[in-house]
Enzyme design. Structure first.
Site, PDB file in Angstrom:
ATOM      1  N   ASN A  82       0.842  -1.206   0.000  1.00 62.19           N
ATOM      2  CA  ASN A  82       0.000   0.000   0.000  1.00 62.19           C
ATOM      3  C   ASN A  82       0.872   1.250   0.000  1.00 62.19           C
ATOM      4  OD1 ASN A  82       0.653  -0.819   2.706  1.00 62.19           O
ATOM      5  ND2 ASN A  82      -0.918   0.529   3.528  1.00 62.19           N
ATOM      6  N   GLU A  89       0.397   5.269   0.487  1.00 63.52           N
ATOM      7  CA  GLU A  89      -0.558   6.296   0.897  1.00 63.52           C
ATOM      8  C   GLU A  89      -0.197   7.671   0.335  1.00 63.52           C
ATOM      9  OE1 GLU A  89      -1.046   5.876   5.163  1.00 63.52           O
ATOM     10  OE2 GLU A  89      -2.123   3.993   4.839  1.00 63.52           O
ATOM     11  N   CYS A 137      -4.006   0.787  -2.664  1.00 62.86           N
ATOM     12  CA  CYS A 137      -3.942  -0.417  -1.824  1.00 62.86           C
ATOM     13  C   CYS A 137      -2.868  -1.380  -2.350  1.00 62.86           C
ATOM     14  CB  CYS A 137      -5.272  -1.148  -1.832  1.00 62.86           C
ATOM     15  SG  CYS A 137      -6.565  -0.342  -0.874  1.00 62.86           S
ATOM     16  N   GLU A 168      -3.090  -4.574  -2.991  1.00 61.77           N
ATOM     17  CA  GLU A 168      -3.573  -5.482  -4.046  1.00 61.77           C
ATOM     18  C   GLU A 168      -3.540  -4.770  -5.401  1.00 61.77           C
ATOM     19  OE1 GLU A 168      -4.934  -4.687  -1.188  1.00 61.77           O
ATOM     20  OE2 GLU A 168      -6.290  -6.211  -0.425  1.00 61.77           O
ATOM     21  N   CYS A 214     -10.316  -4.798   0.317  1.00 61.24           N
ATOM     22  CA  CYS A 214     -11.433  -3.841   0.391  1.00 61.24           C
ATOM     23  C   CYS A 214     -12.288  -3.983  -0.871  1.00 61.24           C
ATOM     24  CB  CYS A 214     -10.907  -2.413   0.538  1.00 61.24           C
ATOM     25  SG  CYS A 214     -10.246  -1.705  -0.992  1.00 61.24           S
ATOM     26  N   CYS A 224     -10.575  -3.174  -4.189  1.00 60.75           N
ATOM     27  CA  CYS A 224      -9.595  -4.201  -4.590  1.00 60.75           C
ATOM     28  C   CYS A 224     -10.302  -5.445  -5.107  1.00 60.75           C
ATOM     29  CB  CYS A 224      -8.687  -4.564  -3.425  1.00 60.75           C
ATOM     30  SG  CYS A 224      -7.586  -3.215  -2.993  1.00 60.75           S
TER      31      CYS A 224
HETATM   32  N1  THU Z   1      -5.363  -1.236   2.411  1.00 58.03           N
HETATM   33  C1  THU Z   1      -4.832  -2.082   1.487  1.00 58.03           C
HETATM   34  O1  THU Z   1      -3.680  -1.930   1.065  1.00 58.03           O
HETATM   35  N2  THU Z   1      -5.617  -3.091   1.021  1.00 58.03           N
HETATM   36  C2  THU Z   1      -6.894  -3.322   1.434  1.00 58.03           C
HETATM   37  O2  THU Z   1      -7.564  -4.177   0.879  1.00 58.03           O
HETATM   38  C3  THU Z   1      -7.432  -2.582   2.566  1.00 58.03           C
HETATM   39  C4  THU Z   1      -6.703  -1.338   2.922  1.00 58.03           C
HETATM   40  C5  THU Z   1      -4.526  -0.144   2.905  1.00 58.03           C
HETATM   41  C6  THU Z   1      -4.943   1.209   2.430  1.00 58.03           C
HETATM   42  C7  THU Z   1      -4.376   2.102   3.489  1.00 58.03           C
HETATM   43  O3  THU Z   1      -3.034   2.420   3.169  1.00 58.03           O
HETATM   44  C8  THU Z   1      -4.372   1.245   4.743  1.00 58.03           C
HETATM   45  O4  THU Z   1      -4.555  -0.094   4.298  1.00 58.03           O
HETATM   46  C9  THU Z   1      -5.454   1.577   5.739  1.00 58.03           C
HETATM   47  O5  THU Z   1      -6.694   1.610   5.144  1.00 58.03           O
END
Ligand code: THU
Length: 152
Positions: free
Chosen positions: A52, A54, A63, A65, A101, A104
């Protein structure tokens, strides 16, 4: 959907999860402090990791994925058969597996239709003692994809 643990995975699943674990170390997460790693397995046995990433404008966050899927496609992978996801918070306290999520799941669903394969999603906590394995069709039933568009 199946609950399992690291020892019960086959060799390929174990390697893919380890690849996701390694990718997780490159997570850029100054806002959430939540680490997520993902790894893609192609039909020709290539593995590609993602983390991930940000952003100060929160909505721009990518994310793990999606990071792995986009990287795989950019590296020329056309067919995907497995995705592994793993994650933890800053205190390493997440005991449950991290599951993709909604956005994704949609991304994985797109590539499942492109790959003509019901992609296996391996979701794990960092201890790898709680793992859930599901098909993308179970995580996103009745999904909307390129087939709905008549594109493939
Ligand atoms: N996140 C992911 O990388 N994948 C997911 O399926 C759920 C959330 C990350 C996004 C963000 O950087 C952190 O988790 C908190 O939401």
């Amino acid at each position: 959907m199946k609950k399992t643990d690291f020892k019960k995975l086959n060799k390929v699943q174990q390697e893919l999860l380890e690849k996701a674990f390694e990718a997780m170390k490159n997570s850029y997460n100054p806002y959430s402090n939540f680490y997520v790693g993902a790894a893609i397995l192609s039909d020709d046995e290539r593995m590609v990791g993602g983390a991930n990433v940000e952003n100060a404008a929160y909505g721009t966050t990518v994310c793990a994925e999606c990071s792995a899927l986009v990287r795989a496609r950019a590296e020329g992978i056309k067919k995907i058969i497995k995705v592994a996801v793993i994650g933890r918070n800053s205190k390493q306290l997440v005991s449950d597996p991290v599951s993709p999520c909604g956005a994704c799941r949609q991304m994985i669903f797109e590539f499942s239709q492109v790959s003509d394969f019901d992609i296996e999603v391996i979701m794990s906590n960092t201890k790898m003692d709680k793992i859930i394995i599901a098909k993308i069709s179970e995580l996103l039933p009745l999904g909307f994809g390129p087939k709905s568009f008549d594109k493939i």
